[in-house]
Design an enzyme around this catalytic site. Sequence first.
Site, PDB file in Angstrom:
ATOM      1  N   LYS A  94      57.328  64.386  69.323  1.00 30.41           N
ATOM      2  CA  LYS A  94      58.282  63.375  69.761  1.00 30.41           C
ATOM      3  C   LYS A  94      58.621  62.432  68.609  1.00 30.41           C
ATOM      4  O   LYS A  94      57.851  62.313  67.650  1.00 30.41           O
ATOM      5  CB  LYS A  94      57.682  62.546  70.901  1.00 30.41           C
ATOM      6  CG  LYS A  94      57.369  63.295  72.177  1.00 30.41           C
ATOM      7  CD  LYS A  94      56.706  62.368  73.186  1.00 30.41           C
ATOM      8  CE  LYS A  94      56.382  63.099  74.473  1.00 30.41           C
ATOM      9  NZ  LYS A  94      57.598  63.432  75.239  1.00 30.41           N
ATOM     10  N   ASP A 146      56.540  70.360  73.976  1.00 30.20           N
ATOM     11  CA  ASP A 146      56.664  69.069  74.639  1.00 30.20           C
ATOM     12  C   ASP A 146      57.011  69.230  76.111  1.00 30.20           C
ATOM     13  O   ASP A 146      57.108  68.239  76.833  1.00 30.20           O
ATOM     14  CB  ASP A 146      57.726  68.214  73.938  1.00 30.20           C
ATOM     15  CG  ASP A 146      57.679  66.757  74.354  1.00 30.20           C
ATOM     16  OD1 ASP A 146      56.606  66.313  74.802  1.00 30.20           O
ATOM     17  OD2 ASP A 146      58.708  66.073  74.252  1.00 30.20           O
ATOM     18  N   GLU A 180      54.974  70.389  78.289  1.00 23.78           N
ATOM     19  CA  GLU A 180      53.590  70.792  78.536  1.00 23.78           C
ATOM     20  C   GLU A 180      53.117  70.502  79.954  1.00 23.78           C
ATOM     21  O   GLU A 180      52.222  71.160  80.470  1.00 23.78           O
ATOM     22  CB  GLU A 180      52.659  70.106  77.530  1.00 23.78           C
ATOM     23  CG  GLU A 180      52.197  68.696  77.892  1.00 23.78           C
ATOM     24  CD  GLU A 180      53.329  67.675  77.994  1.00 23.78           C
ATOM     25  OE1 GLU A 180      53.166  66.717  78.770  1.00 23.78           O
ATOM     26  OE2 GLU A 180      54.365  67.837  77.317  1.00 23.78           O
ATOM     27  N   ARG A 208      54.421  70.938  82.879  1.00 24.17           N
ATOM     28  CA  ARG A 208      54.604  72.029  83.841  1.00 24.17           C
ATOM     29  C   ARG A 208      53.586  73.148  83.626  1.00 24.17           C
ATOM     30  O   ARG A 208      53.259  73.879  84.562  1.00 24.17           O
ATOM     31  CB  ARG A 208      56.038  72.557  83.748  1.00 24.17           C
ATOM     32  CG  ARG A 208      56.416  73.200  82.425  1.00 24.17           C
ATOM     33  CD  ARG A 208      57.913  73.265  82.211  1.00 24.17           C
ATOM     34  NE  ARG A 208      58.479  71.942  81.959  1.00 24.17           N
ATOM     35  CZ  ARG A 208      59.776  71.700  81.797  1.00 24.17           C
ATOM     36  NH1 ARG A 208      60.641  72.710  81.849  1.00 24.17           N
ATOM     37  NH2 ARG A 208      60.220  70.492  81.576  1.00 24.17           N
ATOM     38  N   ASP A 213      51.414  59.208  80.558  1.00 24.23           N
ATOM     39  CA  ASP A 213      51.744  60.566  80.971  1.00 24.23           C
ATOM     40  C   ASP A 213      50.714  61.162  81.925  1.00 24.23           C
ATOM     41  O   ASP A 213      50.820  62.325  82.302  1.00 24.23           O
ATOM     42  CB  ASP A 213      51.923  61.466  79.743  1.00 24.23           C
ATOM     43  CG  ASP A 213      52.981  62.538  79.953  1.00 24.23           C
ATOM     44  OD1 ASP A 213      53.779  62.402  80.901  1.00 24.23           O
ATOM     45  OD2 ASP A 213      53.002  63.512  79.186  1.00 24.23           O
TER      46      ASP A 213
END
Length: 505
Positions: A282, A352, A354, A356, A293
């Site tokens: 990112k 990124d 990740e 799921r 997160d």
Amino acid sequence: MPMTAVADRSLGPELARTEAIGADTDVLVIGLTSSEDGPVIVPEDLFGDVLTAELRGELLDQLGTVGAKGKAEELTRIPAPSGLAGVSSVLAVGLGSADKLDAEQIRRSAGVAARALSGTELVVTTLSGLDIGAAAEGFYLGAYTFTPFRSDKSAPKPDERPVARVELLVPEPGFGEEALLRAQLTAEAVATARDFVNTPPSHLFPAEFASRARELAEAAGLTVEVLDEKALEEGGYGGVLGVGKGSSRPPRLLRITYAGGPKQVALVGKGITFDTGGISIKPAQNMENMTSDMAGAAAVIATTLLAARLSLPITVTATVPMAENMPSATAQRPGDVLTQYGGVTVEVLNTDAEGRLILADAIVRASEDEPEYLIDVATLTGAQMVALGTRTPGVMGTDEFRDRVARISREVGENGWAMPLPAELRGDLNSKIADLANVAPHRWGGMLSAGLFLKEFVPENVQWAHLDVAGPAYNTGGPFGYIGKGGTGVPVRTLIAVLEDIAAE
């Protein structure tokens, strides 16, 4: 036993019911609605022995003199009239138009009042006469602070500390007793989720996250299982392992079960304790917000504990994958293929995306319990904020249950909005070498594509809802209502209301 994720964080204000305004009251908080004829003190039909007609008239005269209108969340503080012996001051909080007044507005106005009363020892409020549960939640959550990482140098001064005690005025013994208890337990659960989210990743990595959650769950008498990296490898949890392999702090899978009845509900929460994006790294700007997160994981853990404290007559199992997504020599690469738990292969086009991957493992494992309902919660996509902004969760899933969850979310003030899973987007997740790709080759409908990816792992006979709370779970702006900066605890109140609705079937 009060729930808290960080042992030395003080809980919110002490909440209690009272039938009288004591002589040691620092502030009396009253509600004002707006009208064409000026502000109106509400409720109008309760507390006449405390707020007599003469006293109400005197208060309205003083409030009108200083410009109070009763607009939503407007604050007006005046010296207490002589008729309120022992009360230092009166804080009038606006509730807006009477015909639009609902529980969420009471909650928001109480939260604004709570923040304005920092340094106050004892507050009495009449908002309880409108909705005691909403008033209690608003005061508790509005007063929430998170200070474990402040040294004496920056610790809150006495006049900056949250209000210590809020007494909710009631007209008679027993009034609102059950509603207040539920509100306090719910607010404590939301604060638990906020605590987890606000704890920095230096102190809340996967093993520590699992350990703290285990401690809370075992203290509540719940069944707990934690899979470490060896157990994950033996079990074939390729998604969790793939995401976590770039970090020196290995992943975990946590399972907490509250066995309250025959009906089975599965909760799954994304637990990425920090997300750099991995090799698909990112931008540096605002990356610090990726401490949030794991907000989905925090919410489902807190909700499962709350279901136990409320003794709901259903069985709730939280399955929580936890990993740190880091770039390193051992990290997964764009183009790698991993095998999810259950055997589906996935080509990782973007590291990124990740969340799921770890959710897919957890959904398959949770489905082995044969739940009737499955709800997963995740700060999953930036596309959620593009589509719905920072305060509106996207709700996807099986049509009937999706709509039910979204409706309940709006009823409790967390604003969930039903979103589709368009069939035409599914083909964009096809991989040239594996069963699936983890992202589509374009940015259109990113929130929906993520939902379609997760759908591949949900059994057809399960009623399923997916909540994307990327924006609503973490407030990067200024405080509003009962929400401060940082973790919000969304969607704990939605989840528990859904569980209660299922339990009532």
